[in-house]
Write a protein that holds these residues in place. Structure first.
Motif, PDB file in Angstrom:
ATOM      1  N   PRO A  79       2.973   6.006   4.649  1.00 51.94           N
ATOM      2  CA  PRO A  79       1.589   5.902   5.117  1.00 51.94           C
ATOM      3  C   PRO A  79       1.214   7.090   6.006  1.00 51.94           C
ATOM      4  O   PRO A  79       2.030   7.598   6.769  1.00 51.94           O
ATOM      5  CB  PRO A  79       1.588   4.603   5.922  1.00 51.94           C
ATOM      6  CG  PRO A  79       2.733   3.815   5.391  1.00 51.94           C
ATOM      7  CD  PRO A  79       3.770   4.830   5.014  1.00 51.94           C
ATOM      8  N   CYS A 101      -4.345   6.643   4.648  1.00 52.51           N
ATOM      9  CA  CYS A 101      -4.514   5.219   4.958  1.00 52.51           C
ATOM     10  C   CYS A 101      -5.661   4.942   5.911  1.00 52.51           C
ATOM     11  O   CYS A 101      -6.323   3.910   5.810  1.00 52.51           O
ATOM     12  CB  CYS A 101      -3.236   4.658   5.572  1.00 52.51           C
ATOM     13  SG  CYS A 101      -1.862   4.669   4.445  1.00 52.51           S
ATOM     14  N   ILE A 119      -0.845  -1.326   8.986  1.00 48.52           N
ATOM     15  CA  ILE A 119      -0.489  -0.490   7.832  1.00 48.52           C
ATOM     16  C   ILE A 119       0.987  -0.644   7.479  1.00 48.52           C
ATOM     17  O   ILE A 119       1.342  -0.825   6.321  1.00 48.52           O
ATOM     18  CB  ILE A 119      -0.862   0.977   8.093  1.00 48.52           C
ATOM     19  CG1 ILE A 119      -2.382   1.123   8.091  1.00 48.52           C
ATOM     20  CG2 ILE A 119      -0.223   1.899   7.060  1.00 48.52           C
ATOM     21  CD1 ILE A 119      -2.888   2.465   8.587  1.00 48.52           C
ATOM     22  N   THR A 123       2.881  -2.378   4.032  1.00 49.62           N
ATOM     23  CA  THR A 123       3.669  -1.609   3.074  1.00 49.62           C
ATOM     24  C   THR A 123       5.120  -2.071   2.957  1.00 49.62           C
ATOM     25  O   THR A 123       5.856  -1.559   2.138  1.00 49.62           O
ATOM     26  CB  THR A 123       3.654  -0.113   3.438  1.00 49.62           C
ATOM     27  OG1 THR A 123       4.228   0.066   4.724  1.00 49.62           O
ATOM     28  CG2 THR A 123       2.248   0.451   3.377  1.00 49.62           C
TER      29      THR A 123
END
Length: 124
Positions: A79, A101, A119, A123
Motif C-alpha cells: 500500500p 491508496c 489500509i 490488505t
C-alpha cells in the motif's frame, strides 16, 4: 500493539520522524526506513518488504508520482499513501488511478495512524 514496517520517502528526516511518531501515537510498533531518492527507494525495496509506503511529493528530483511508479514496478502489492501538502488535484487523481491508496494533507497528520490501520488491515 500492531507491528508495522514503513518505508518513508521524504526530503527531511525530522518530517519522516513525525510520521513515525504519529503511527506510534496511534498504537503501532514501528520499524521504519527513511529515503529521499529513487536509487535509495529501489535499494530499500530490493532488500526488504514493507507493510506500507508513505511518500511526500516535494522531495527534490523525486516526487510522489515517481515514487508510486517505482513501487508499482518493484512492490505493487505494498500500500502507498501520499502524505504531502504540495500535490495538485490532477496529480492526486492520476495517483489514485495508478494504485495509490490514499492522500493525506500534512496538516492532518494526526489522522495518519487511523488511515494506515484501515489500509493495512484491509490488505491482510
Amino acid at each position: 500493539m500492531q507491528k508495522i514496517k514503513v518505508l518513508i520517502i521524504e526530503e527531511f528526516k525530522y518530517i519522516a520522524d513525525l510520521n513515525v511518531l504519529e503511527l506510534k501515537r496511534g498504537g503501532f510498533e514501528v520499524e521504519s526506513l527513511y529515503v529521499c531518492s529513487e536509487d535509495a527507494m529501489r535499494q530499500a525495496l530490493s532488500f526488504s518488504s514493507y507493510d506500507i509506503i508513505l511518500s511526500d511529493n516535494s522531495t527534490p528530483h523525486f516526487n510522489a508520482i515517481q515514487a508510486l511508479f517505482t513501487r508499482n514496478e518493484l512492490a505493487p502489492k505494498t500500500p502507498f499513501i501520499i502524505v504531502s501538502e504540495d500535490v495538485s488535484p490532477e496529480s492526486i487523481k492520476f495517483a489514485m488511478k495508478n494504485s495509490c491508496c490514499a492522500y493525506l494533507l500534512k496538516e492532518n497528520l494526526h489522522q495518519l495512524a487511523i488511515l494506515v490501520k484501515n489500509i493495512v488491515n484491509r490488505t491482510i
